[in-house]
Design an enzyme around this catalytic site. Sequence first.
Site, short mmCIF file in Angstrom:
data_model
loop_
_atom_site.label_atom_id
_atom_site.label_comp_id
_atom_site.label_asym_id
_atom_site.label_seq_id
_atom_site.Cartn_x
_atom_site.Cartn_y
_atom_site.Cartn_z
CE1 TYR A 1 -2.48 -3.11 0.75
CE2 TYR A 1 -3.99 -1.78 0.56
CZ TYR A 1 -4.32 -2.91 0.70
OH TYR A 1 -5.00 -3.95 0.42
CE LYS B 1 2.28 -18.58 -0.21
NZ LYS B 1 0.98 -18.68 0.40
CG ASP C 1 -2.23 -20.30 1.24
OD1 ASP C 1 -0.99 -20.12 2.43
OD2 ASP C 1 -1.01 -21.54 0.74
CG ASP D 1 -7.85 -4.46 1.99
OD1 ASP D 1 -8.52 -4.75 2.36
OD2 ASP D 1 -7.48 -3.77 0.92
#
Length: 333
Positions: free
Chosen positions: A124, A171, A204, A228
């Site tokens: 972002y 991740k 995930d 988000d």
Amino acid sequence: MSQDVCIIRGDGIGPEISDAVEKIIDAAGVAINWIPLDAGLKCVEAGEPIVPDRTIDRIREVGIALKAPMTTPIGKGSVSPNVTLRKRLDLYACVRPARSLPGVKTPFQGLDIVIFRENSEDLYTQIEYMVTPTVANSIKLISEQASEKIARAAFEFARKNGRRLVTCVHKANIMKIADGLFLRTFQRVAKEYPDIESWDIIVDALCMQLVTKWRQFDVLVLPNLYGDIVSDLAAGMMGGLGVAPGANYGDKTAVFEAVHGSAPKYAGLDKVNPMALLFSANMMLRHMGHDAQAEAIEGAVERTLVKGVKTYDLLGSAKTSEFADAVRAELRL
Ligand code: NAD
């Protein structure tokens, strides 16, 4: 004595849900001196920035704002008003609780999680460029400083609110450097909170486990992009965008806002659910020390829902204003 609170009534459905929320807070006996501030489409139409400097300065002075959703004009050059506010006011922690509600049918009964999304960096930072005419690069920026602030905010919240487990979502198996730094920083901060259990999970796997074993999660800490996405997933699990609240905290300033946007097609129809903004305002009341009134409003909302007074998104037929009146009538002070 009334307390000053800035209010941005926003675009689209913003003004009607703001009106409902102001009336409920007033009925709960909290004296607020609302300071209306300009931002959003009308500023753009007047040739001003979407969030003018005077609005930022006033929020900084007062320290607290309730913000209804704003429309982000689509097209080259238009900046998101939300990203602008978060950056300029250094609101580094986006906090989004998601819990199942009495009277709102979902498959996720017993859901009770609080999401701490890092609000200032990751993808972002909007540092993007074309490397060649056919290849784009978008920079994912993660700093130890920002990662530490969000981890600490989550552990402090857990300690103050009797929460048992804080889980870092990442991740780092793929982005070993950037997400690796986020995870390592979390693990370092976790050592300072031996009274709180800590854990980490790959994003995930989290998504899959959230919809199969949601009761095992408690407080989640995530970098900006995963935060988000996962907070919209959690909003869906609790009953939809119409019920999902949020807050953005910095060290000196806090801005409270619903997860949803300005839903322009419903503007002026007295139709949408004011609950998301109301629950955001409740987070604000707790931040201001009005815990009893926030609890009274929560109780009134729950009784209203159980009686079947609901807006269209929860398969009811009440208008925005009728739902707000029913909540006011259910207040037990
Ligand atoms: P949206 O959240 O405004 O609406 C999507 C759909 O969700 C609506 O059509 C409606 O079906 C439902 N919905 C949203 N709020 C609801 C409520 N309170 N009660 C019942 N149903 C509700 O998303 P969008 O249509 O993608 O975005 C519209 C505008 O809002 C865009 O300009 C976007 O940039 C902006 N936006 C602003 C914010 C913010 O200010 N925080 C957040 C997201 C989107």
